[in-house]
Design a protein around this motif. Structure first.
Motif, short mmCIF file in Angstrom:
data_model
loop_
_atom_site.label_atom_id
_atom_site.label_comp_id
_atom_site.label_asym_id
_atom_site.label_seq_id
_atom_site.Cartn_x
_atom_site.Cartn_y
_atom_site.Cartn_z
N ALA A 35 0.84 -1.20 0.00
CA ALA A 35 0.00 0.00 0.00
C ALA A 35 0.87 1.24 0.00
CB ALA A 35 -0.93 0.00 1.20
N VAL A 36 0.45 2.23 -0.81
CA VAL A 36 1.14 3.52 -0.89
C VAL A 36 0.13 4.62 -0.58
CG1 VAL A 36 2.28 5.16 -2.44
CG2 VAL A 36 2.84 2.73 -2.57
N PHE A 37 0.50 5.54 0.30
CA PHE A 37 -0.29 6.73 0.61
C PHE A 37 0.49 7.94 0.11
CE2 PHE A 37 -2.23 4.81 4.80
CZ PHE A 37 -2.83 3.79 4.04
N ASP A 38 -0.09 8.71 -0.80
CA ASP A 38 0.57 9.87 -1.41
C ASP A 38 -0.31 11.09 -1.20
OD1 ASP A 38 2.18 11.51 -2.93
OD2 ASP A 38 1.67 10.59 -4.85
N ALA A 39 0.31 12.24 -0.82
CA ALA A 39 -0.43 13.46 -0.46
C ALA A 39 -1.26 13.18 0.79
CB ALA A 39 -1.30 13.96 -1.61
N VAL A 40 -0.59 13.10 1.91
CA VAL A 40 -1.11 12.39 3.07
C VAL A 40 -1.90 13.29 4.02
CG1 VAL A 40 -0.50 10.85 4.96
CG2 VAL A 40 0.89 10.88 2.88
N ASP A 84 3.15 20.69 -0.65
CA ASP A 84 1.74 20.33 -0.88
C ASP A 84 0.82 21.33 -0.19
OD1 ASP A 84 -0.83 19.02 -0.86
OD2 ASP A 84 0.22 17.14 -1.25
N PRO A 85 -0.11 21.97 -0.95
CA PRO A 85 -1.00 22.95 -0.34
C PRO A 85 -2.19 22.35 0.40
CG PRO A 85 -1.46 22.83 -2.69
CD PRO A 85 -0.29 21.92 -2.42
N ALA A 86 -2.73 21.25 -0.11
CA ALA A 86 -4.00 20.73 0.39
C ALA A 86 -3.83 19.74 1.52
CB ALA A 86 -4.79 20.10 -0.75
N THR A 87 -2.77 18.95 1.47
CA THR A 87 -2.44 18.03 2.56
C THR A 87 -1.00 18.34 2.98
OG1 THR A 87 -1.86 16.36 0.88
CG2 THR A 87 -4.02 16.19 1.89
N PRO A 88 -0.83 19.34 3.83
CA PRO A 88 0.52 19.80 4.17
C PRO A 88 1.45 18.68 4.60
CG PRO A 88 -1.12 21.31 5.02
CD PRO A 88 -1.87 20.12 4.50
N TYR A 89 2.72 18.88 4.29
CA TYR A 89 3.77 17.88 4.46
C TYR A 89 3.81 17.25 5.84
CZ TYR A 89 8.56 16.24 5.27
OH TYR A 89 9.66 15.50 5.64
N GLU A 90 3.53 18.05 6.87
CA GLU A 90 3.64 17.55 8.24
C GLU A 90 2.73 16.35 8.50
OE1 GLU A 90 4.93 21.75 7.97
OE2 GLU A 90 3.12 20.68 7.32
N GLY A 91 1.66 16.23 7.71
CA GLY A 91 0.73 15.13 7.91
C GLY A 91 1.32 13.77 7.61
N ALA A 92 2.34 13.72 6.75
CA ALA A 92 2.92 12.42 6.39
C ALA A 92 3.56 11.75 7.61
CB ALA A 92 3.94 12.59 5.28
N GLY A 96 4.12 2.31 9.26
CA GLY A 96 4.28 3.51 8.45
C GLY A 96 5.74 3.77 8.11
N VAL A 97 6.05 3.85 6.82
CA VAL A 97 7.40 4.11 6.33
C VAL A 97 7.36 5.42 5.54
CG1 VAL A 97 9.29 3.28 4.86
CG2 VAL A 97 7.90 1.65 6.17
N GLU A 98 8.03 6.47 6.04
CA GLU A 98 7.90 7.79 5.43
C GLU A 98 8.94 8.02 4.33
OE1 GLU A 98 7.51 12.52 6.66
OE2 GLU A 98 8.49 11.11 8.02
N LEU A 99 8.46 8.58 3.23
CA LEU A 99 9.30 9.03 2.12
C LEU A 99 8.99 10.50 1.88
CD1 LEU A 99 11.17 8.53 -0.42
CD2 LEU A 99 9.06 7.94 -1.65
N THR A 100 9.99 11.36 1.86
CA THR A 100 9.80 12.80 1.66
C THR A 100 10.20 13.19 0.25
OG1 THR A 100 10.15 13.38 3.98
CG2 THR A 100 10.60 15.09 2.35
N TYR A 101 9.33 13.99 -0.39
CA TYR A 101 9.64 14.58 -1.70
C TYR A 101 9.75 16.09 -1.52
CZ TYR A 101 8.81 16.40 -6.44
OH TYR A 101 8.89 17.09 -7.63
N LYS A 102 10.91 16.65 -1.85
CA LYS A 102 11.10 18.10 -1.78
C LYS A 102 10.64 18.70 -3.11
CE LYS A 102 14.83 18.24 1.62
NZ LYS A 102 16.21 18.70 1.92
N GLY A 103 9.35 19.00 -3.19
CA GLY A 103 8.79 19.49 -4.44
C GLY A 103 7.55 20.31 -4.20
#
Length: 514
Positions: A247-252, A453-461, A473-480
């Protein structure tokens, strides 16, 4: 009035039925009578219904294979699984690779809540071509959405007026008008969809997915959730931890927040994205056409919105661009860096007295087609959020909170704060302050957060990864920039996600991509 785009939380509509589904690990396979034995009749997909957004039937896949659609029966009420059923609309693209290497079905939810997966998956299908080499790609209209017993509220003419109203009231008369219009919209939902309103909780959709897993013939659920789809995936993992596959969760979504905290977080996220847009525009070698400095860009936007509050400009005839529509259009453009050029052009146009582009962007957010017809995304979004979210906020409470919201964002603070009254006098009580996504015993879940990310801010991941539990939960960060990471331009993100979904290689927790 904006669609409350903040994707939020789960569970049930009454205390009496709250406890059973929320005990971690206690839910068994969803087995409503003989529905697990049903056989799906896959056929070439028709054109999407208007409730799904309309348009043409999906074009064949690059290899010539057609998109196929089917309907699956599921209980109307999961507390009475032997009772009435509803049909869920499904879409799939069969695997393009060697079927002996097929892993199973990969089920997608693209968020909202209220988005049609039957429309979205074919639209974005090319992005997932690599995943299709080992999976059947599958998506669906969740209950209450599109062709899955879609919720209906106001008609197209009424929705035009609803989205034109002043969503950031400045005085008592405007506050009364906002609340009256909210009550009118909500009463229309109850009148036209009373039977469905108690049945669109996120826990209900999670149980639908477990039935879908069984009907599709998979021992475990392989899943790709985006935006609100991450919350739905987290609730599924909580209810069925032993049934989670890859399972992958993106824009968390941050599962620890109340609806108020979520709205405040979105105000902060959209402000952050606007700051990044302004800095990007003014850092180019050519002159930025909407401001000389980042501060100037935002000052000019604030001045435009203030003027529109009392004097709208022509939009798409016969409608005019109001302050609310302009703010909504700006927010829509901040969902993706690919839209920034349209935001620049739309602002230039609006400064010259023409609001067409910003109104087109606002219409996109609200699910309005060029022919003036609306999908049911607004109705479904409100219905799911209000069934899930326990808090109900008064105008007096919002007024008290305005300074806190304005401190986070001068441009989006009022807009997001007043969206909190959206569940006023809703016919169904909300279920919980926030969802429970704890999933001890689940397989690892890859949680991908985007710093811009504007709608699901990064801190939520990080909050989601922690809430899922140690080793899950395994976190991956994208600087974008933009809403979500996998569909962006980072080869690093794609390698990590593809390697996990296709070959089971879990990245190290804390991996960073740019």
């Amino acid at each position: 009035m904006p669609i409350p785009s903040r994707p939020r939380a789960a569970v049930v509509t009454a205390t009496a039925v709250l406890l059973a589904p929320l005990v971690a690990g206690c839910a068994q396979d969803a087995r409503p009578g003989d529905l697990t034995e049903q056989k799906l009749s896959w056929k070439n997909c028709p054109a999407p219904s208007q409730s799904e957004g309309g348009g043409s039937a999906p074009s064949p896949l690059p290899d010539g294979d057609p998109w196929q659609c089917a309907t699956m029966k599921t209980p109307l009420d999961w507390d009475d699984p032997g009772g009435d059923t509803i049909d869920l609309a499904l879409v799939r693209a069969r695997t393009s690779g060697d079927r002996s290497r097929r892993i199973g079905s990969l089920i997608f939810n693209f968020g909202g809540p209220g988005g049609s997966g039957v429309s979205a998956l074919p639209a974005f299908g090319d992005e997932y071509a690599t995943l299709r080499t080992r999976y059947d790609l599958v998506s669906f209209d969740p209950r209450g959405v599109g062709r899955s017993a879609g919720v209906r509220c106001e008609n197209d003419q009424q929705l035009d007026a609803y989205f034109q109203q002043d969503a950031t009231p400045d005085d008592a008369a405007e506050r009364t008008s906002l609340l009256d219009n909210t009550r009118k919209f909500n009463a229309a939902c109850e009148k036209n969809s009373k039977k469905m309103l108690p049945q669109v909780r996120t826990t209900d959709a999670a149980r639908d997915m477990d039935l879908m897993r069984q009907v599709l013939g998979d021992d475990r659920l392989h899943y790709f959730g985006i935006s609100y789809g991450t919350e739905l995936g987290g609730v599924y993992a909580h209810l069925f931890p032993k049934k989670v596959g890859r399972a992958v969760f993106d824009a968390v979504v941050d599962p620890t927040q109340t609806s108020e905290q979520g709205s405040l977080g979105q105000a902060r996220g959209f402000q952050r994205a606007l700051d990044n847009f302004a800095k990007d525009c003014t850092s180019k070698t050519r002159d930025c056409p909407v401001g000389d400095t980042a501060q100037d860009v935002e000052a000019r936007i604030a001045d435009l919105l203030e003027r529109l509050d009392s004097k709208p400009i022509p939009g798409i005839f016969p409608r005019v661009l109001t302050q609310s529509a302009a703010t909504n259009g700006i927010a829509q453009a901040l969902y993706s860096k690919d839209f920034w050029e349209y935001l620049t052009e739309g602002l230039e146009q609006a400064y010259d007295g023409d609001g067409q582009i910003l109104m087109l962007l606002s219409d996109l957010m609200n699910g309005r087609s060029e022919n003036g017809e609306y999908s049911n995304v607004a109705a479904a979004n409100v219905s799911i959020n209000c069934a899930d979210d326990k808090p109900r906020y008064s105008t007096a409470y919002v007024q008290k909170k305005l300074p806190e919201f304005r401190a986070v964002s001068a441009l989006f603070g009022d807009f997001m704060a007043w969206s909190m009254v959206g569940c006023t006098d809703w016919a169904v009580p909300g279920a919980a302050d926030h969802p429970d996504v704890s999933a001890p015993g689940s397989a690892p879940i890859l949680v991908v957060g985007n710093t811009g990310d504007p709608a699901t801010p990064y801190e939520g991941a990080r909050k989601m990864a922690d809430a899922l539990g140690r080793g899950v939960g395994v976190e991956l960060t994208y600087k974008g920039q933009g809403h979500g990471a996998y569909g962006g331009k980072s080869p690093c993100v794609r390698r990590a996600v593809d390697g996990y979904l296709l070959n089971g290689r879990t990245p190290a927790d804390g991996t960073v991509c740019s």
